[in-house]
Every structure is written in C-alpha cells, then in structure tokens.
Design a protein around this motif. Structure first.
Motif, mmCIF file in Angstrom:
data_model
loop_
_atom_site.group_PDB
_atom_site.id
_atom_site.type_symbol
_atom_site.label_atom_id
_atom_site.label_comp_id
_atom_site.label_asym_id
_atom_site.label_seq_id
_atom_site.Cartn_x
_atom_site.Cartn_y
_atom_site.Cartn_z
ATOM 1 N N ARG A 25 142.411 79.189 119.021
ATOM 2 C CA ARG A 25 143.426 78.275 118.505
ATOM 3 C C ARG A 25 143.203 76.860 119.029
ATOM 4 N N ARG A 26 142.806 76.727 120.285
ATOM 5 C CA ARG A 26 142.530 75.398 120.846
ATOM 6 C C ARG A 26 141.414 74.701 120.071
ATOM 7 N N MET A 27 140.363 75.461 119.718
ATOM 8 C CA MET A 27 139.253 74.874 118.947
ATOM 9 C C MET A 27 139.729 74.440 117.562
ATOM 10 N N THR A 28 140.510 75.308 116.903
ATOM 11 C CA THR A 28 141.001 74.984 115.566
ATOM 12 C C THR A 28 141.905 73.754 115.602
ATOM 13 N N ASP A 29 142.796 73.692 116.588
ATOM 14 C CA ASP A 29 143.703 72.553 116.698
ATOM 15 C C ASP A 29 142.948 71.257 116.986
ATOM 16 N N ALA A 30 141.904 71.346 117.829
ATOM 17 C CA ALA A 30 141.134 70.145 118.156
ATOM 18 C C ALA A 30 140.404 69.607 116.936
ATOM 19 N N LEU A 31 139.877 70.491 116.090
ATOM 20 C CA LEU A 31 139.229 70.048 114.852
ATOM 21 C C LEU A 31 140.238 69.404 113.911
ATOM 22 N N ALA A 32 141.419 70.025 113.805
ATOM 23 C CA ALA A 32 142.437 69.502 112.896
ATOM 24 C C ALA A 32 142.981 68.158 113.364
ATOM 25 N N ALA A 33 142.985 67.916 114.687
ATOM 26 C CA ALA A 33 143.600 66.706 115.232
ATOM 27 C C ALA A 33 142.589 65.627 115.598
ATOM 28 N N PHE A 34 141.318 65.802 115.266
ATOM 29 C CA PHE A 34 140.345 64.743 115.561
ATOM 30 C C PHE A 34 140.779 63.468 114.840
ATOM 31 N N PRO A 35 140.748 62.309 115.500
ATOM 32 C CA PRO A 35 141.304 61.090 114.892
ATOM 33 C C PRO A 35 140.450 60.467 113.794
ATOM 34 N N GLY A 36 139.310 61.047 113.448
ATOM 35 C CA GLY A 36 138.483 60.551 112.346
ATOM 36 C C GLY A 36 138.174 61.684 111.372
ATOM 37 N N HIS A 37 137.273 61.409 110.432
ATOM 38 C CA HIS A 37 136.866 62.428 109.463
ATOM 39 C C HIS A 37 135.956 63.453 110.142
ATOM 40 N N VAL A 38 136.017 64.700 109.686
ATOM 41 C CA VAL A 38 135.147 65.768 110.184
ATOM 42 C C VAL A 38 134.397 66.368 108.999
ATOM 43 N N VAL A 39 133.063 66.409 109.113
ATOM 44 C CA VAL A 39 132.225 67.097 108.134
ATOM 45 C C VAL A 39 131.466 68.180 108.894
ATOM 46 N N ALA A 40 131.774 69.446 108.622
ATOM 47 C CA ALA A 40 131.157 70.558 109.342
ATOM 48 C C ALA A 40 130.356 71.408 108.381
ATOM 49 N N THR A 41 129.225 71.940 108.868
ATOM 50 C CA THR A 41 128.457 72.887 108.071
ATOM 51 C C THR A 41 128.648 74.284 108.646
ATOM 52 N N ALA A 42 128.361 75.289 107.817
ATOM 53 C CA ALA A 42 128.443 76.684 108.262
ATOM 54 C C ALA A 42 127.392 77.495 107.530
ATOM 55 N N ARG A 43 126.670 78.331 108.296
ATOM 56 C CA ARG A 43 125.765 79.283 107.652
ATOM 57 C C ARG A 43 126.572 80.299 106.863
ATOM 58 N N SER A 44 126.012 80.795 105.805
ATOM 59 C CA SER A 44 126.701 81.790 104.993
ATOM 60 C C SER A 44 125.940 83.110 105.001
ATOM 61 N N THR A 45 126.695 84.201 104.976
ATOM 62 C CA THR A 45 126.052 85.467 104.661
ATOM 63 C C THR A 45 125.602 85.383 103.206
ATOM 64 N N THR A 46 124.475 86.015 102.909
ATOM 65 C CA THR A 46 123.863 85.801 101.587
ATOM 66 C C THR A 46 123.605 87.114 100.861
ATOM 67 N N GLU A 47 123.421 86.984 99.585
ATOM 68 C CA GLU A 47 122.979 88.097 98.738
ATOM 69 C C GLU A 47 121.852 87.571 97.859
ATOM 70 N N THR A 48 120.765 88.338 97.808
ATOM 71 C CA THR A 48 119.601 87.927 97.013
ATOM 72 C C THR A 48 119.661 88.583 95.643
ATOM 73 N N LEU A 49 119.583 87.771 94.610
ATOM 74 C CA LEU A 49 119.604 88.246 93.233
ATOM 75 C C LEU A 49 118.308 87.847 92.538
ATOM 76 N N LEU A 50 117.828 88.718 91.669
ATOM 77 C CA LEU A 50 116.617 88.420 90.888
ATOM 78 C C LEU A 50 117.037 87.772 89.573
ATOM 79 N N GLU A 51 116.435 86.613 89.283
ATOM 80 C CA GLU A 51 116.753 85.898 88.053
ATOM 81 C C GLU A 51 115.467 85.653 87.264
ATOM 82 N N VAL A 52 115.581 85.666 85.964
ATOM 83 C CA VAL A 52 114.433 85.402 85.085
ATOM 84 C C VAL A 52 114.486 83.939 84.661
ATOM 85 N N VAL A 53 113.476 83.171 85.060
ATOM 86 C CA VAL A 53 113.387 81.752 84.731
ATOM 87 C C VAL A 53 112.035 81.503 84.063
ATOM 88 N N ASP A 54 112.091 81.024 82.827
ATOM 89 C CA ASP A 54 110.866 80.751 82.067
ATOM 90 C C ASP A 54 109.955 81.975 82.030
#
Length: 485
Positions: free
Chosen positions: A146-175
């Motif tokens: 909760r302390r981490m979440t509150d600190a992010l929410a209360a930062f006095p400037g803009h916050v741009v954060a990235t996050a890795r995602s769990t993924t799923e691989t799909l086969l697609e037909v292209v050309d």
C-alpha cells in the motif's frame, strides 16, 4: 442533535464530521501504464511519451534498457535490487528535485524482481513457519504494498511506468506465410493494478499501440495508433497533448513545492494543520518523504509529526508560563502574610493550616472551611471582594479560570439549509469530548468554517446571545494563545 453512530466500532473523528461539498474538478498529474510483451517497444514508448509530457525528466531504470536507447534529454537512476524502500527513495529524490515526469522502466521489477514483493511475501511466510495462517506472507506485506501504491499515486509530477506482460503466442498467416506473434495478456503486477492508472496502453505486434483504458476524454478506450504513427512519433505527440490538456483542466490546489511547504522552518501550527487538510483533500498524503534524520516516511506523516512537536512545545511553554505566573503571585503577597510553603500546587491542595491549601480553602485556615477565595479574603481582612471573586463573578465570566469567550451551544439543524447543516456539523463535533478546550480541534473547526464559507452564520452561545461562528472561533483561538495566529 445526536452524534452520528459509530461505524463498525470506529472511533475516528471523521465518523461524526462527514459532509458533502459542491463538486470541483481538481488538476492532477497523469499516471500512465505501458504494458507489452518482451521486444514490443515498451521502453522507447515510455521515453517518447514522457518527453511529450514534460522537459525535466527522470528515468528509473531496472534492466539497463533506457541507457541503451537515445539517452539525451533526461537523467537516469539505475537500480539492481528492488526492495520497496528503493522505489520510495527514488520517488522522493525525483519529487524533491522537482522533475516534471518520472518514467519507471519497469514497475514489474518491484513485483517479481530481486527483493520485490513476491520474494518478500515468500520470506515472511517462511519465517512464520508451516503452522502459520495460509496468507500470513501477504498479511505481513500488504501495508508495504500500500505504501508503494500510495507513493506512486501521490508523486507531484507525471508518472509513466512500463510493465512486462504475460504472453500468448498465436500463429498468424501473413502474405501466405505462417508467422508466430506474441500477444500481451496481463501485466506482471498485482491483480487490479491497472485501476491505479489514468491511462493504460498495450503494445501490439508491429509496434502499434492500443489504448486499453483511459480517463482522458480526447483519448478514448479502444483507440489504436498504427505502427507508422508510433515510429514517426506522431502518436506520442497526439497522446501527450490530450493527456496534458486533461490534467490542466481543473482547480490547482497544490503549492509550488509540496516539500518546501512541509519543511518551512517558520510554519506555525495553524499553517501546518491547513497543509495537512490540503494533503487529505488532494489525496497527496502518501507522497514519499524523509524525516530530518533520514527515515523514510510519507509527507502526511512528516506534517503530522511537526504539528505534534509544535503542540508539545506550546503546551510546555504554557505550563512554564503558568508556573512563573504563580511564582510572581506568591512573591507579591500583602506585607505581613507568611508566604505559603509548597512545591507542587497540584499535590498540596487541602494542606494543613499555615500551608497553601486548595483554592476552596482559606489562607491560613483549616482546609476546606471557607467556600471560595473571595469569601476567604473578606473573612480574614474585612474587605468586600465578592464582586470580583465571588459566585456573582463566576456567573459573569470574570472569575479566575473562567472562559472569556462564551461557548457555542449544540445545534439541532433539523431541516435547515446547507449552511446551517454545515455549521451544525462543525459546532456539534467541536463540543464533543471537551473539544472547546483543545486548541488543535478549535483550529480545525476554524479552517473547516473558512473552507465552507460559513464564518458569518450566527450560532447560539451559552450566554443566550448569537454571534458569527468565525468571530467565536477566532476569539477562542486567541484565548487559547495560539502561536502565530
């Protein structure tokens, strides 16, 4: 007017001080999350969007990705371990140095990285032993999360954060060719973390971007920016302009520098109480900060500690002043009187004849035989002082120890208008548990009355007169000797 019932047994003062106010849109910095599969372009997207949001940029880099990109136009902090205090310290440094934007690449490190929350939960569970409650690890670490979440929410400037995602691989037909492509499923963060952000962007194959969630009217959910616009930078320019316009549309209650306001050496107790209320209203209490000894804390805790220290110093000064006043009174006794011999006025009440007895006992008389100091003096010296010290003076509010300010009476608002309802809430709350004698509570009432614009509303007082609420609270504040008021 009966006080509000306790909610689930709580004794919080807010339980009896709830009220509605006209809605106002407050200007606040943006919180943006960029999620994506490995290699989807999260880092360049975060750097480009942060550049569109501000010129003074700080980057918190967890895997060295940002340093391998175009590293101009921002300052960087590289971390290799991800204990929660590391994130709080980094946010405090960025906030205190007044960066307009902080980019965190990536926030997933504090979830699943070395020293992150998942590792700390496992350690807490192991330390508790096999017979401990099943969720003991999360029970122990939830306040830290909760302390981490509150600190992010209360930062006095803009916050741009990235996050890795769990993924799923799909086969697609292209050309005519079958190509495997990875699609992001959900970010590697605590479940529901997306709700803490104003905008959530998902990186798609081919460098395109999906606006998966948005509170920004000009950046609606479901918007897709093509890979061409992303690579050219036009997408970030468009998103940045929409986000900035949204964040600036509202009332800006924030001071120029939150940290400077909280640490101002000359700030009075009242000013600090007003700052505490502003932190609560703008939801900035959780901003990462440090005490004077370097201990990590929140800005709300820092301000409350300063209020406590000033209150204790004021109470000590008032006690010393009262002791000095009693000493002077003893040194100025009439000639021929034997100075009373005592060391503690609170434990010497009712002392034997010849000592200093209680105020309700006569000087030099058997303890408790005279009704009041005025009658005692009159009986001993034949002087009529009852008008100044007797019961009549008590009824007039001029006897020693009486209140010069007539206290307001409890108010039954009934079907009164909004101002009457607001005044009733302020007065009735103040009168509970002898709040009239508590300087901090009187100050809070004064600040609340000013905020609601009801200082001019007249309230009934104990002397059967009505007076403006602001006048009553101001007079009582002065009577309690508020420093700096």
């Amino acid at each position: 007017m009966a006080s509000a019932p306790a909610i689930l047994g709580t004794t919080s003062p807010l339980a009896t001080d709830l009220h509605f106010r006209p809605a106002q849109r407050l200007a606040r910095p943006a919180r943006v999350l960029i999620e994506g599969a490995p290699g989807s372009g999260r880092t360049p997207a975060a750097l480009a969007l942060s550049a569109a949001l501000g010129t003074r940029r700080a980057v918190i880099d967890t895997d060295g990705s940002a340093n391998r990109r175009d590293s101009t136009g921002f300052n960087i902090l590289e971390l290799t371990s991800f204990a929660p205090d590391q994130l709080l310290s980094a946010l405090y440094i960025a906030g205190s140095q007044r960066y307009e934007v902080v980019a965190i690449d990536s926030l997933s490190a504090w979830w699943s990285g070395r020293g992150g929350l998942l590792e700390l939960v496992d350690q807490a569970a192991a330390a508790a032993g096999p017979k401990a409650e099943k969720n003991i690890g999360w029970i122990a670490m939830r306040p830290t999360e909760r302390r981490m979440t509150d600190a992010l929410a209360a930062f006095p400037g803009h916050v741009v954060a990235t996050a890795r995602s769990t993924t799923e691989t799909l086969l697609e037909v292209v050309d005519g060719q079958t190509i495997p492509r990875q699609y992001a499923l959900r970010p590697e963060l605590r479940p529901g973390a997306e709700s803490d952000f104003d905008v959530v962007l998902t990186m798609l194959p081919g460098h395109s971007i999906l606006v998966r969630k948005s509170r920004v009217p000009n950046l609606p959910d479901g918007t897709i920016y093509s890979g061409e616009s992303v690579l050219s930078g036009a997408a970030y320019t468009d998103m940045g302009a929409a986000i900035l316009a949204w964040t600036r549309n509202g009332i800006n209650l924030a001071p120029e520098d939150w940290y400077a306001a909280a640490q101002e050496p000359q700030a009075t107790e009242r000013q600090l109480i007003e700052l505490e209320l502003l932190l609560e209203r703008t939801r900035m209490e959780g901003m990462a900060a440090r005490e004077h000894d370097g201990t990590l804390c929140t800005l709300g805790d820092l301000v409350r500690n300063r209020i406590r220290i000033q209150r204790e110093a004021r109470e000590r000064a008032e006690k010393e002043e009262a002791q000095e006043r009693r000493r002077l009174e003893r040194s100025q006794q009439p000639a021929g009187r034997t100075p009373p011999q005592y060391t503690n006025p609170e434990t010497d009440w009712g002392a034997p004849a010849g000592a200093w007895p209680a105020p309700n006992a006569g000087w030099g008389s058997p303890a408790g035989t005279w009704p009041n100091p005025g009658a005692d003096w009159n009986a001993a010296h034949g002087e009529d002082t009852s008008a100044a010290f007797g019961p009549e003076a008590e009824s007039q509010g001029t006897a020693p120890g009486s209140e010069a300010v007539s206290r307001p009476q409890e108010i039954d608002a009934g079907d009164g208008d909004d101002d009457v309802q607001a005044v009733a809430g302020i007065v009735n709350r103040l009168m509970e548990n002898d709040g009239w004698s508590d300087l901090t509570r009187v100050l809070r009432a004064a600040v609340r009355a000013t905020e609601l614009g009801v200082n001019g509303v007249r309230v009934p007082c104990a002397d059967d007169q009505t007076r403006p609420l602001g006048e009553v609270l101001k007079a009582r504040t002065a009577e309690l000797k508020v420093p700096g008021s």
